[in-house]
Design a protein around this motif. Structure first.
Motif, PDB file in Angstrom:
ATOM      1  N   ASP A  49      -8.517   5.256  -2.078  1.00 34.27           N
ATOM      2  CA  ASP A  49      -7.710   5.308  -3.051  1.00 34.27           C
ATOM      3  C   ASP A  49      -6.988   5.184  -4.444  1.00 34.27           C
ATOM      4  OD1 ASP A  49     -10.126   6.967  -3.087  1.00 34.27           O
ATOM      5  OD2 ASP A  49      -9.334   8.769  -2.584  1.00 34.27           O
ATOM      6  N   LEU A  50      -6.461   3.735  -4.081  1.00 30.68           N
ATOM      7  CA  LEU A  50      -5.129   3.057  -4.837  1.00 30.68           C
ATOM      8  C   LEU A  50      -5.614   2.301  -5.544  1.00 30.68           C
ATOM      9  CD1 LEU A  50      -2.555   2.993  -1.915  1.00 30.68           C
ATOM     10  CD2 LEU A  50      -3.233   4.675  -3.362  1.00 30.68           C
ATOM     11  N   ASP A  51      -6.607   2.114  -5.945  1.00 31.11           N
ATOM     12  CA  ASP A  51      -6.855   1.470  -7.029  1.00 31.11           C
ATOM     13  C   ASP A  51      -8.010   1.769  -7.856  1.00 31.11           C
ATOM     14  OD1 ASP A  51      -6.365  -1.503  -6.252  1.00 31.11           O
ATOM     15  OD2 ASP A  51      -7.239  -0.972  -4.765  1.00 31.11           O
ATOM     16  N   GLY A  52      -7.947   1.914  -9.068  1.00 30.33           N
ATOM     17  CA  GLY A  52      -8.882   2.726  -9.855  1.00 30.33           C
ATOM     18  C   GLY A  52      -8.768   4.323 -10.356  1.00 30.33           C
ATOM     19  N   ALA A  53      -9.438   4.556 -11.161  1.00 34.39           N
ATOM     20  CA  ALA A  53      -9.252   5.540 -11.261  1.00 34.39           C
ATOM     21  C   ALA A  53     -10.648   6.919 -11.440  1.00 34.39           C
ATOM     22  CB  ALA A  53      -8.198   6.302 -11.783  1.00 34.39           C
ATOM     23  N   GLY A  92      -1.948   6.144 -11.408  1.00 37.34           N
ATOM     24  CA  GLY A  92      -2.591   6.941 -12.408  1.00 37.34           C
ATOM     25  C   GLY A  92      -3.798   6.499 -11.485  1.00 37.34           C
ATOM     26  N   TYR A  93      -3.293   6.333 -10.092  1.00 43.82           N
ATOM     27  CA  TYR A  93      -4.832   5.812  -9.064  1.00 43.82           C
ATOM     28  C   TYR A  93      -5.256   7.152  -8.701  1.00 43.82           C
ATOM     29  CZ  TYR A  93      -2.033   1.150  -8.672  1.00 43.82           C
ATOM     30  OH  TYR A  93      -1.493  -0.054  -8.362  1.00 43.82           O
ATOM     31  N   GLY A  94      -6.315   7.202  -8.104  1.00 41.90           N
ATOM     32  CA  GLY A  94      -7.257   8.108  -7.445  1.00 41.90           C
ATOM     33  C   GLY A  94      -7.949   8.398  -8.447  1.00 41.90           C
ATOM     34  N   SER A  95      -8.479  10.269  -7.543  1.00 42.16           N
ATOM     35  CA  SER A  95      -9.113  11.203  -9.180  1.00 42.16           C
ATOM     36  C   SER A  95      -8.096  12.120  -9.547  1.00 42.16           C
ATOM     37  CB  SER A  95      -9.307  11.954  -7.717  1.00 42.16           C
ATOM     38  OG  SER A  95     -10.451  13.080  -8.686  1.00 42.16           O
ATOM     39  N   SER A  96      -8.395  12.328 -10.855  1.00 43.43           N
ATOM     40  CA  SER A  96      -7.305  13.173 -11.827  1.00 43.43           C
ATOM     41  C   SER A  96      -7.596  14.253 -11.077  1.00 43.43           C
ATOM     42  CB  SER A  96      -8.343  13.226 -13.275  1.00 43.43           C
ATOM     43  OG  SER A  96      -9.164  13.063 -12.977  1.00 43.43           O
ATOM     44  N   ALA A 147      -5.585  15.247   0.498  1.00 43.95           N
ATOM     45  CA  ALA A 147      -4.244  14.313   0.438  1.00 43.95           C
ATOM     46  C   ALA A 147      -5.430  12.979   0.359  1.00 43.95           C
ATOM     47  CB  ALA A 147      -4.371  14.152   1.711  1.00 43.95           C
ATOM     48  N   VAL A 148      -4.174  12.508  -0.649  1.00 43.36           N
ATOM     49  CA  VAL A 148      -4.968  10.635  -0.856  1.00 43.36           C
ATOM     50  C   VAL A 148      -5.423   9.977  -0.164  1.00 43.36           C
ATOM     51  CG1 VAL A 148      -5.232   8.762  -3.075  1.00 43.36           C
ATOM     52  CG2 VAL A 148      -4.244  11.530  -3.702  1.00 43.36           C
ATOM     53  N   ALA A 149      -6.484   9.461   0.066  1.00 42.45           N
ATOM     54  CA  ALA A 149      -6.846   8.139   0.889  1.00 42.45           C
ATOM     55  C   ALA A 149      -6.231   6.636   0.726  1.00 42.45           C
ATOM     56  CB  ALA A 149      -8.351   8.062   1.051  1.00 42.45           C
ATOM     57  N   GLN A 202       0.679  -1.264  -0.100  1.00 45.57           N
ATOM     58  CA  GLN A 202      -0.093   0.169  -0.019  1.00 45.57           C
ATOM     59  C   GLN A 202       1.359   1.203   0.272  1.00 45.57           C
ATOM     60  OE1 GLN A 202      -3.029  -1.120  -1.349  1.00 45.57           O
ATOM     61  NE2 GLN A 202      -3.754   0.320   0.482  1.00 45.57           N
ATOM     62  N   SER A 203       1.962   1.032   0.889  1.00 46.51           N
ATOM     63  CA  SER A 203       2.965   2.420   0.816  1.00 46.51           C
ATOM     64  C   SER A 203       3.559   2.365  -0.214  1.00 46.51           C
ATOM     65  CB  SER A 203       4.089   2.168   1.779  1.00 46.51           C
ATOM     66  OG  SER A 203       4.653   1.241   1.937  1.00 46.51           O
ATOM     67  N   GLU A 204       3.924   2.030  -0.842  1.00 43.65           N
ATOM     68  CA  GLU A 204       4.702   2.105  -2.609  1.00 43.65           C
ATOM     69  C   GLU A 204       3.730   2.460  -3.651  1.00 43.65           C
ATOM     70  OE1 GLU A 204       7.601  -1.463  -2.946  1.00 43.65           O
ATOM     71  OE2 GLU A 204       5.952  -2.458  -3.017  1.00 43.65           O
ATOM     72  N   LYS A 205       2.109   1.854  -3.279  1.00 42.12           N
ATOM     73  CA  LYS A 205       1.437   2.565  -4.305  1.00 42.12           C
ATOM     74  C   LYS A 205       0.966   3.922  -4.362  1.00 42.12           C
ATOM     75  CE  LYS A 205      -2.332  -1.213  -6.236  1.00 42.12           C
ATOM     76  NZ  LYS A 205      -2.956  -1.826  -5.576  1.00 42.12           N
ATOM     77  N   TYR A 206       0.953   4.270  -2.665  1.00 40.15           N
ATOM     78  CA  TYR A 206       0.349   5.569  -1.994  1.00 40.15           C
ATOM     79  C   TYR A 206       1.744   6.820  -2.662  1.00 40.15           C
ATOM     80  CZ  TYR A 206      -1.305   9.491   0.511  1.00 40.15           C
ATOM     81  OH  TYR A 206      -1.829  10.681   0.731  1.00 40.15           O
ATOM     82  N   GLY A 207       3.405   5.888  -2.713  1.00 43.02           N
ATOM     83  CA  GLY A 207       3.738   6.714  -3.651  1.00 43.02           C
ATOM     84  C   GLY A 207       4.329   6.818  -4.975  1.00 43.02           C
TER      85      GLY A 207
END
Length: 419
Positions: free
Chosen positions: A139-143, A125-129, A134-136, A114-119
């Motif tokens: 929000d580390l799947d899809g976009a 491209g994860y999360g809102s465009s 701050a991204v929760a 999860q921390s690697e995805k966050y970084g």
């Protein structure tokens, strides 16, 4: 006679590369076009010079979405657009990965914490465009792409038989190498909640590093011939449909032939409205069990039992490395792992189903070819469904991780990939 440990052995010296060696940063554009939409293909020709550093290969591009509503990208957004990847040497295709977006979405969940995805969210491209806070972690799947027009940028490693090679690849001694990426349909890239009017990729570039040692070293490598062998690995995927109303024992046969299969995975797709279809993986029915049969032998010996769900995660961890390896990280939370039923409620673009079935097939985790052969028999996915019947169709994608060996003929300038 006693000897010094390496930690305090100061007499070893400092070996150095040849004075003529230099690194070349390469960035190339597609040779086929400058913009790409569904069904088109982006092709990249690697330079025929020096030695490719395999783990330097990555893809960068922009994606522009035109939509009347908030469009939801499935899976790992940076890979979602690509249905197929092929590698060609000369006129021969040596690596072909179908369902490339599904395979890479799975690998991003099985190799990144999860921390690697966050970084890496800005690249993957994860999360809102549109970032307003701050991204929760959720929000580390899809976009989520805002309307009416939104452009986002991506940059990701390009996993293929080239990037997985265990030694530098001598591009200067091989025929022309080409990488092709096929763009998937909009309905496969986005969920059914909102279908964009268009999805266009542009400013695409392939980046990698080449080490040029100079003519003396190249001649020395040639003298090692006539054939050089370099070990690598890759992934192959094939899909079948488990129809609605299925019950009891089911056997799905996948005709995938390899000499050394390292591990096998299955994605049990969903049919949830607004879900991720073939990029999801659900427990098909409560209390179902799963295993694979190859050449009359069952793997694992006792089927994975969803009634003891946690064991499935340990088998999955073993399929990607050692269960004792602290760097062998997954990004699957308890809720994502809990979905039961093909049409399970609660699955969304940002909360995908991740009950992924997998197991290791290796006899020994080493540098040798120690996997299981499927050359003389297909692989059968055995499913024992729990009580009831499946509510809808499910796309079952079997993914194999297999060993491959480059055989580079220095006399005839030809390459054969032994799989």
């Amino acid at each position: 006679m006693s000897s010094l440990p390496n930690a305090i052995n100061y007499s070893a010296g400092m070996p150095a590369l040849s004075e003529n060696a230099r690194i070349i940063d390469v960035a190339i554009n597609p040779v086929s076009s400058s913009t790409f939409t569904s069904g088109s293909q982006a092709s990249f020709d690697l330079i025929s010079r020096g030695f490719l550093i395999p783990d330097s290969l990555f893809l960068a591009y922009n994606g522009t979405c035109v939509s009347a509503g908030l469009a939801e990208m499935k899976g790992c957004p940076a890979y979602a657009s690509f249905s197929n990847l092929t590698v060609q040497v000369g006129s021969q295709t040596i690596d072909s990965q179908n369902s490339y977006n599904a395979v890479m979405t799975m690998l991003s969940n099985l190799t990144l914490s999860q921390s690697e995805k966050y970084g890496l969210q800005s690249a993957y491209g994860y999360g809102s465009s549109v970032v307003t806070t701050a991204v929760a972690l959720e929000d580390l799947d899809g976009a989520l792409l805002y309307n009416p027009t939104q452009t986002i940028s991506f940059a990701v490693p390009l996993n293929c038989v080239l990037s997985n090679a265990e030694k530098l690849l001598p591009l200067g001694l091989m025929a022309n190498v080409r990488i092709n990426l096929t763009i998937d349909s909009i309905t496969n890239i986005f969920t059914s909640n909102v279908t964009p009017t268009s999805w266009t990729l542009d400013k695409m570039s392939l980046h990698y590093k080449v080490l040029d040692f100079g003519p003396e070293v190249e001649q020395l490598v040639r003298s090692m011939g006539p054939v050089l062998s370099i070990k690598s690995q890759s992934f192959a995927a094939s899909s079948q449909t488990l129809t609605a109303g299925a019950s009891g024992s089911q056997e799905l046969i996948y005709n995938m032939r390899f000499a050394s299969c390292k591990s096998v995975f299955c994605l049990n797709g969903s049919s949830t409205l607004g879900g991720n279809t073939f990029m999801d993986s659900v427990n098909l029915l409560p209390n179902s069990t799963y295993c694979w049969s190859i050449a009359g032998i069952q793997y694992p010996q006792r089927p994975i039992d969803s009634a003891v769900r946690a064991q499935a995660l340990m088998y999955l961890k073993a399929a990607t490395g050692s269960i004792y390896d602290r760097t062998n990280s997954h990004s699957i939370n308890k809720y994502e792992f809990s979905f039961d039923g093909v049409a399970a409620s609660g699955i969304t673009y940002k909360v995908p189903a991740k009950f992924i079935c997998g197991t290791s097939l290796e006899k020994l985790d080493s540098g040798m070819l120690t996997g299981i052969s499927t050359q003389n028999s297909p692989c059968t996915y055995r499913i024992s469904l729990g009580s009831g019947a499946t509510a809808a169709n499910s796309t079952i994608t079997l993914i194999m991780n297999y060993d491959a060996v480059f055989e580079i003929d220095l006399v005839n300038n030809q390459v054969v990939l032994r799989t």
